[in-house]
Design a protein around this motif. Structure first.
Motif, short mmCIF file in Angstrom:
data_model
loop_
_atom_site.label_atom_id
_atom_site.label_comp_id
_atom_site.label_asym_id
_atom_site.label_seq_id
_atom_site.Cartn_x
_atom_site.Cartn_y
_atom_site.Cartn_z
N ALA A 186 143.60 56.36 -26.28
CA ALA A 186 143.02 55.35 -27.16
C ALA A 186 144.05 54.49 -27.89
O ALA A 186 143.87 53.28 -28.04
N SER A 187 145.14 55.10 -28.35
CA SER A 187 146.14 54.32 -29.09
C SER A 187 146.92 53.38 -28.20
O SER A 187 147.65 52.50 -28.70
N LEU A 188 146.80 53.53 -26.87
CA LEU A 188 147.52 52.67 -25.94
C LEU A 188 146.71 51.46 -25.48
O LEU A 188 147.29 50.53 -24.91
N THR A 189 145.42 51.45 -25.72
CA THR A 189 144.64 50.30 -25.26
C THR A 189 145.11 48.99 -25.90
O THR A 189 145.15 47.96 -25.21
N PRO A 190 145.50 48.98 -27.18
CA PRO A 190 146.02 47.71 -27.73
C PRO A 190 147.32 47.26 -27.06
O PRO A 190 147.50 46.07 -26.80
N THR A 191 148.22 48.20 -26.79
CA THR A 191 149.50 47.83 -26.20
C THR A 191 149.36 47.43 -24.74
O THR A 191 150.29 46.87 -24.15
N SER A 192 148.20 47.70 -24.15
CA SER A 192 147.98 47.32 -22.75
C SER A 192 147.56 45.86 -22.61
O SER A 192 147.52 45.34 -21.49
N LEU A 193 147.25 45.20 -23.72
CA LEU A 193 146.69 43.84 -23.64
C LEU A 193 147.55 42.85 -22.84
O LEU A 193 146.99 42.02 -22.12
N PRO A 194 148.88 42.91 -22.89
CA PRO A 194 149.65 41.97 -22.06
C PRO A 194 149.48 42.21 -20.56
O PRO A 194 149.77 41.32 -19.76
N ASP A 195 149.01 43.39 -20.19
CA ASP A 195 148.94 43.76 -18.79
C ASP A 195 147.54 43.74 -18.20
O ASP A 195 147.37 43.95 -16.99
N VAL A 196 146.53 43.53 -19.04
CA VAL A 196 145.14 43.55 -18.57
C VAL A 196 144.41 42.31 -19.09
O VAL A 196 144.89 41.61 -19.98
N ALA A 197 143.24 42.05 -18.50
CA ALA A 197 142.46 40.90 -18.95
C ALA A 197 141.85 41.14 -20.32
O ALA A 197 141.71 40.21 -21.13
N ALA A 198 141.48 42.39 -20.60
CA ALA A 198 140.86 42.74 -21.88
C ALA A 198 140.92 44.25 -22.04
O ALA A 198 141.18 44.99 -21.09
N ALA A 199 140.67 44.70 -23.26
CA ALA A 199 140.68 46.14 -23.54
C ALA A 199 139.65 46.46 -24.61
O ALA A 199 139.49 45.69 -25.58
N VAL A 200 138.97 47.57 -24.44
CA VAL A 200 138.10 48.10 -25.50
C VAL A 200 139.00 48.88 -26.44
O VAL A 200 139.70 49.81 -26.01
N ILE A 201 139.01 48.49 -27.72
CA ILE A 201 139.94 49.07 -28.69
C ILE A 201 139.17 49.69 -29.84
O ILE A 201 138.33 49.03 -30.47
N ASN A 202 139.45 50.96 -30.11
CA ASN A 202 138.81 51.63 -31.24
C ASN A 202 139.23 50.96 -32.55
O ASN A 202 140.35 50.47 -32.68
N ASN A 203 138.33 50.97 -33.52
CA ASN A 203 138.57 50.27 -34.77
C ASN A 203 139.87 50.65 -35.46
O ASN A 203 140.52 49.82 -36.09
N ASP A 204 140.27 51.93 -35.34
CA ASP A 204 141.49 52.38 -36.02
C ASP A 204 142.74 51.66 -35.54
O ASP A 204 143.76 51.65 -36.23
N PHE A 205 142.68 51.07 -34.34
CA PHE A 205 143.88 50.49 -33.75
C PHE A 205 143.82 48.97 -33.63
O PHE A 205 144.77 48.36 -33.14
N VAL A 206 142.73 48.34 -34.06
CA VAL A 206 142.58 46.90 -33.90
C VAL A 206 143.65 46.13 -34.67
O VAL A 206 144.36 45.28 -34.13
N GLU A 207 143.79 46.43 -35.95
CA GLU A 207 144.74 45.68 -36.77
C GLU A 207 146.17 46.01 -36.40
O GLU A 207 147.07 45.17 -36.55
N ASP A 208 146.42 47.23 -35.89
CA ASP A 208 147.77 47.58 -35.44
C ASP A 208 148.21 46.69 -34.29
O ASP A 208 149.41 46.51 -34.04
N ALA A 209 147.24 46.14 -33.56
CA ALA A 209 147.54 45.26 -32.43
C ALA A 209 147.69 43.81 -32.86
O ALA A 209 147.85 42.92 -32.01
N GLY A 210 147.63 43.55 -34.17
CA GLY A 210 147.72 42.17 -34.66
C GLY A 210 146.45 41.39 -34.45
O GLY A 210 146.46 40.16 -34.46
N LEU A 211 145.34 42.10 -34.28
CA LEU A 211 144.04 41.47 -34.06
C LEU A 211 143.18 41.62 -35.31
O LEU A 211 143.46 42.43 -36.19
N THR A 212 142.11 40.86 -35.36
CA THR A 212 141.08 41.05 -36.38
C THR A 212 139.79 41.44 -35.67
O THR A 212 139.62 41.20 -34.47
N PHE A 213 138.87 42.03 -36.39
CA PHE A 213 137.62 42.46 -35.78
C PHE A 213 136.81 41.26 -35.29
O PHE A 213 136.03 41.37 -34.35
#
Length: 296
Positions: A186-213
């Motif tokens: 689960a903690s790797l789905t945000p870091t996979s974003l450069p390599d995939v079209a999209a990722a389902v990201i658990n709320n705990d890790f959204v902001e760590d990826a520099g994203l907003t909800f």
């Protein structure tokens, strides 16, 4: 297939997580006392927790928050007595743990339910995702199934049986699906974003990826009556479910305005705070555990 970069990150994530824990928790007595209540969380820096610590102190209860970097650690730590409580999971996740580990952790109070979102740094809408693109999802069973349901609702995959809380990638009808699905920790789905079209990201890790909800391009509906198994909870060992101190902490979390404001802030106002009766939580847990055993 995941890129070399993603595989390396996954290998690093598999390394043991070392967290300083005392040999055992203090175990606050049913009447409170001076003992410290140790609570395991994922995301100690979230704004609800400082407010919770302050509100608990005002009620005469000293708490210690033990921060974990992923979801695999807090339940074993609670079972082994290294924590008094934890608060990071929904009922489906707890049921899966109890069945697989032959444990009896139990919910003692609800906190909130959160929509699960699909995010991308490459496209602005689900419609922009192309045939054959890869989408990453969390690999733990409970969140994997929920993520697959999100993808199905978004029209990206079709599940052979219509989907359930037990769906796996084996249930994807590839011939009728638009994308390929890659499960990751689960903690790797945000870091996979450069390599995939999209990722389902658990709320705990959204902001760590520099994203907003608000960046989610798809999400599920937390108001669905069938969403009860995804209510997040405080969990305790079964023998502590009637502990008066622990019940007071749940009450503080559910009613303190600063805690609730922090909860909404940390979720980008997506959390739906709940005070679901404990009996309903226990009944839902029992049902999901029974279904989980039947699946096995």
């Amino acid at each position: 297939m995941p890129s070399t970069r993603t595989k390396i990150l996954a290998a690093l994530a598999a390394a043991p997580l070392v967290i300083a824990l005392s040999a055992c928790a203090s175990g606050a007595g049913a009447e409170g006392g001076d003992d410290v209540v140790r609570i395991g969380v994922v995301g100690k820096s979230d704004p609800q927790w400082p407010a919770f610590e302050e509100a608990a102190a005002e009620a005469g209860i000293e708490i210690e928050l033990v921060d974990f970097a992923d979801y695999a650690q807090p339940n074993p730590a609670l079972s082994e007595g290294e924590l008094d409580l934890n608060q990071f999971q929904h009922i489906v996740y707890l049921a899966d743990y109890n069945v697989s580990a032959d444990e009896d952790l139990t919910p003692i109070g609800a906190t909130a339910i959160y929509p699960l979102g699909l995010y991308s740094t490459k496209v602005e809408s689900v419609d922009d995702i192309q045939d054959g693109d890869t989408v990453a999802v969390p690999d733990d069973p409970s969140n994997l199934a929920r993520a697959l349901l999100v993808l199905q609702s978004a029209g990206l995959i079709e599940l052979k049986d219509g989907g359930s809380i037990f769906s796996t990638v084996a249930d994807i009808d590839e011939a009728k699906s638009k994308v390929k699905v890659t499960p990751l920790e689960a903690s790797l789905t945000p870091t996979s974003l450069p390599d995939v079209a999209a990722a389902v990201i658990n709320n705990d890790f959204v902001e760590d990826a520099g994203l907003t909800f608000a960046d989610a391009i798809a999400k599920d509906d937390p108001s669905d009556p069938n969403a009860l198994p995804y209510v997040n909870i405080f969990a305790a060992r079964a023998e502590d479910k009637d502990n008066a101190t622990y019940k007071k902490l749940v009450e503080i979390f559910q009613t303190d305005p600063d805690v609730q404001a922090g909860l909404l802030e940390s979720s980008g106002d997506t959390a739906v705070p709940l005070t679901t009766p404990v009996a309903d939580l226990e009944a839902s847990l029992a049902d999901v555990e029974d279904d989980t055993r039947a699946q096995g």
